[in-house]
Every structure is written in C-alpha cells, then in structure tokens.
Design an enzyme around this catalytic site. Structure first.
Site, PDB file in Angstrom:
ATOM      1  CE  LYS A 126       3.587   2.874   2.322  1.00  0.00           C
ATOM      2  NZ  LYS A 126       2.631   1.825   1.923  1.00  0.00           N
ATOM      3  CG  ASP A 166       5.850  -0.015   1.235  1.00  0.00           C
ATOM      4  OD1 ASP A 166       4.657  -0.282   1.058  1.00  0.00           O
ATOM      5  OD2 ASP A 166       6.578   0.421   0.318  1.00  0.00           O
TER       6      ASP A 166
HETATM    7  N1  GLU Z   1       2.887  -1.297   2.960  1.00  0.00           N
HETATM    8  C1  GLU Z   1       1.692  -2.055   2.808  1.00  0.00           C
HETATM    9  C2  GLU Z   1       0.709  -1.289   1.955  1.00  0.00           C
HETATM   10  O1  GLU Z   1       1.104  -0.641   1.017  1.00  0.00           O
HETATM   11  C3  GLU Z   1       1.133  -2.533   4.142  1.00  0.00           C
HETATM   12  C4  GLU Z   1       0.791  -1.473   5.141  1.00  0.00           C
HETATM   13  C5  GLU Z   1       0.361  -2.006   6.499  1.00  0.00           C
HETATM   14  O2  GLU Z   1       0.272  -3.225   6.674  1.00  0.00           O
HETATM   15  O3  GLU Z   1       0.107  -1.159   7.362  1.00  0.00           O
HETATM   16  O4  GLU Z   1      -0.486  -1.332   2.114  1.00  0.00           O
END
Ligand code: GLU
Length: 450
Positions: A126, A166
């Site tokens: 992340k 996100d």
């Molecule tokens: N931000 C999204 C999550 O919390 C998607 C992450 C992604 O597609 O890599 O899973």
C-alpha cells in the site's frame, strides 16, 4: 489465547505504540489465529508471526510540486511492501491529508491477507501521500502525480510491485502516474499499475469491481441463510466508487440502496438509488465534491439529515459500511444491534473498531462479514487486469464479471471451510483471517527463513 499469539500482539503494541490503526489490524487478525497456532507448532518454531507483522520494506519520499500560482509545496509519499511471499506486492495508493505511517501500514497488512483470499498470486502493499487533492486543478493533480512517480518508479514494476487506486486516486491520477512511468522508463510496461483507462490496458468492470464483488459476497451470505437479495433495502455509508458499485449491482439484482452518507450527513431515498440518472449523479457528485452529498437530496427531492450518521435506522435489511476506517464505533454498534437489522457487511478497509466488531459478532441475531473478504473483488479484478496485460488481450465485460462472481463465491466458501475446520461454525471473520493467513504462511515456510 495461544501464548505465542499473545506475545506477538504484546510486542506489536509495545514497538508500534504510535500506530493505533496498525495495532488494531494486527490484533484483529492474530486473535483469530489462536486455534491455528495451537495446532501448528511449526509456525512458532519459524517465528512466523513476528515475521508477518514486520513489513518486508517500507519507505517514504519527498514529493515537491508547484501550484497554478507558482507556489512550491512539499508533501510526503509512502510505499509499504508488506509481504511478497505469494506474488508481487499489490495494493492501492491513497492521497488524503490524514495519511501517516500507521494508516499505510495497517492498509498494507490487511491487503496481504485480502490478496491471499482472492486465490490469485498477489502479495500485499500500500502507499500514498498526505497530499490533499480537494480543490486542486487538473494541472496541479498532474504535476503532483508526475513528481510522485518520479520518486517511486525505480521501486515498482509488473513483477515487483503494482500500485493502483484508493481514496483520492482514481482513473485520472492513474493516467498521470502511468504517463510519467512510461516517460521515464521508455517502455510500455502497462502491468505496473492497475485501474488504468480502457485505451491503454485497463480492464472492463475494474471501476465497479469492489462494489459488485461486495454484493456477490452478500448474495452468498444470504444464500447460506436461505434468503435472497431480491427486494432487499441496503444502507451504505459513503458515496465513493465502492458505494456506487454496490448501488449499481444491487439495482441490477432487484435490491436497492435507500440510505447513503457523506462527511456532511446522510441521504434517505425511499425509492432507492436505482435509476441510471441517479447512479451517474453519484459519480458526478463524488468527482465535484468528495465532502458533501447534500446536493443529491435537493436534486432528487429526498431527505437529508445534516451532520448525522444513519447507524440505528431499522427500515433497511442490510448495513454496508463503505466509507473509511473506524466509521462504526461501539456507540454506533449498539444502535445497530438495537435496530434489529440482521446483516452487517463490512466493505471499507477496517470500517469497524475492534470493540464494535467484537460486540456485533457476539450478537446472535446479526451476521457479520469482514471487509478483507467482502472488498477483495476490487484487488481481485486488478489481478485480472494484470493477466490481461501480460496476455496483451482485453477480456469482455461478461468474462470479467463472471470471474469476479466466481471469485467471491470462492472466498465465501473458503472462509466458511476454514472456520469449520477449526470448529468455529459459520464465522466469516475468523474464516477469512485463517484462510488468508494459511496461504501466506505456507509460502513463507516453503521459502526459508528471512
Ligand atoms: N485500494 C483497493 C483495495 O483496498 C484496490 C487495490 C488494488 O487494486 O491493487 O484493495
């Protein structure tokens, strides 16, 4: 509680005392693992849990950009590559002023187990920035994204680490980030980011995937209870991309979202957000103003309650918190329990405090489903986007939607089986934690000690 599990929780609390969200996520997951660790002494022998709560790598960087008036601004950027045992690090970028070590770390930790649950080969990561996108011009967003990618590009790649969106990062931002990556690297590695536009390697259904997946998961819960989605009324907190996907799929399946909310208050639309006009307005409203949803009530002539959350209303069948972390505290949880509503389906990452989650899970009349399973369809379709990129193909919308549905059915089933295996009954929280953990644990054990 298993003594090794307890020891690791205590150590995390002591060593990360200024990271409350991270501590919360670790405690929530590890508590479920007690019966597993009891039966698997090899985990303690390899000190697997201490290894799992320490990111493989986490770094910050400086992001400097110039606004339209020529003023220079300095923000901080983060990337946490938490666990790469089952695949390249994968997880979104969040641009929001409250971003800090604790938030990035908890999100990357959750991501590791969520990604494992998808059944696809993606590790957990992340990132983000404390940059505030609200009120910025397009050109400012572009310059910020270019500067951000210039700092990050050497640490990511289609087989290394694959960021996505996100909160505060959508298709527009991904476009600018990808453009800068391509410009610097002089290649077309479009598998380096997901959530891309359709013209340069994006996947159909990716914008809808998190919300659609949440509804597919809900359908499995309802099926388990010999119930169906038809005619159900849903209260969703938030009105972002995820809430929009929920509204859309609910409408397709004959259900309706009758409550939703923003930071400014909540909307009650008795008829449901089901028409194309309303669904499109949700997207437009979000893009123009992520802080206020009031204008929906004015446009569609329905109720707006200022400054309140709707937890506690009883004229819905299902609650789906889909806004942000710790949206539901113990007071809200008590109101939810009193409302008599039977389904509490978490959608946002960690939307419930641990105290509230334990309280709700202990109510015999409520079924609780955890976000790391329910929202996994978003990142799951990101993994499908990666597959399409490496195949140099684009799958049809029916193909992606069908794979997403099967993925969610699988996640529910895997969770149910994992909980049963440890004698926990129909416990979706423990089941998701155990199933997500087992695959990562296996891979780490197989790869030796590091
Ligand atoms: N931000 C999204 C999550 O919390 C998607 C992450 C992604 O597609 O890599 O899973």
């Amino acid at each position: 509680m298993n003594s090794y599990v307890q020891q690791v929780i205590n150590d995390v609390k002591e060593k990360n005392s200024n990271e409350p969200e991270f501590i919360q996520a670790v405690e929530e997951l590890l508590t479920s693992l007690s019966p597993v660790v009891d039966q698997h002494p090899e985990y303690e022998k390899a000190d697997l849990l201490h290894r799992m709560v320490e990111p493989e790598r986490m770094f910050t960087f400086r992001v400097v950009w110039t606004d339209d008036e020529g003023r220079v601004h300095t923000n901080k950027g983060w990337r946490c590559q938490f666990n790469g045992a089952i695949g390249p690090y994968k997880g979104g970028l969040r641009f929001q002023p409250n971003v800090c070590d604790s938030i990035i770390k908890f999100l990357a930790f959750e991501q590791t187990f969520k990604n494992s649950l998808t059944g696809l080969p993606i590790g957990g990561g992340k990132g983000g920035s404390d940059f505030d996108p609200s009120g910025k011009s397009d050109a400012e967003i572009m310059r910020f994204c270019q500067s951000y990618m210039t700092a990050l590009y050497r640490f990511i790649g289609p087989d290394v680490d694959v960021p996505a969106g996100d909160m505060g990062v959508g298709a527009r931002e991904i476009g600018y980030l990808f453009g800068q990556y391509r410009r610097i690297k002089q290649n077309f590695e479009n598998g380096v980011l997901t959530g891309k536009g359709l013209s340069y390697g994006g996947s159909l259904i990716r914008p809808e995937a998190t919300g659609y997946g949440a509804i597919y998961y809900l359908c499995e819960v309802l099926r388990h209870e010999h119930d169906t989605i038809k005619g159900k009324r849903i209260g969703v907190s938030g009105y972002g991309n995820v809430a929009w996907g929920i509204m859309k799929k609910a409408a397709q399946l004959g259900a309706k979202v009758t409550y939703f909310s923003g930071p400014d208050g909540y909307i009650h639309d008795e008829d449901g957000v089901i028409t194309e006009e309303k669904l499109n307005y949700i997207l437009e409203m979000r893009q123009n103003d992520p802080m206020h949803c009031r204008s929906y009530a004015e446009k569609f002539n329905c109720e707006f309650v200022e400054g309140e959350k709707f937890w506690g209303i009883s004229d819905v069948d299902i609650y789906m918190p889909a806004a942000t972390q710790n949206d539901v505290d113990i007071n809200s949880a008590r109101k939810i329990a009193q409302s008599g509503v039977r389904y509490y389906i978490e959608v946002a990452n960690m939307p419930t405090t641990n105290e509230a989650l334990n309280f709700l899970a202990n109510q015999s009349h409520i079924i609780v489903a955890p976000s790391k399973a329910v929202n996994a369809g978003g990142v799951g379709v990101s993994a499908l986007e990666m597959s399409q990129n490496s195949e140099r193909l684009q799958w049809t919308k029916e193909d992606v939607d069908d794979q997403l549905r099967r993925m969610m059915v699988n996640i529910h089933e895997t969770s149910v089986n994992a909980a049963r295996q440890y004698g926990l009954g129909y416990n979706l929280i423990a089941g998701a934690n155990i199933a997500g953990f087992m695959k990562v644990a296996d891979a780490m054990l197989a790869q030796g000690i590091f």
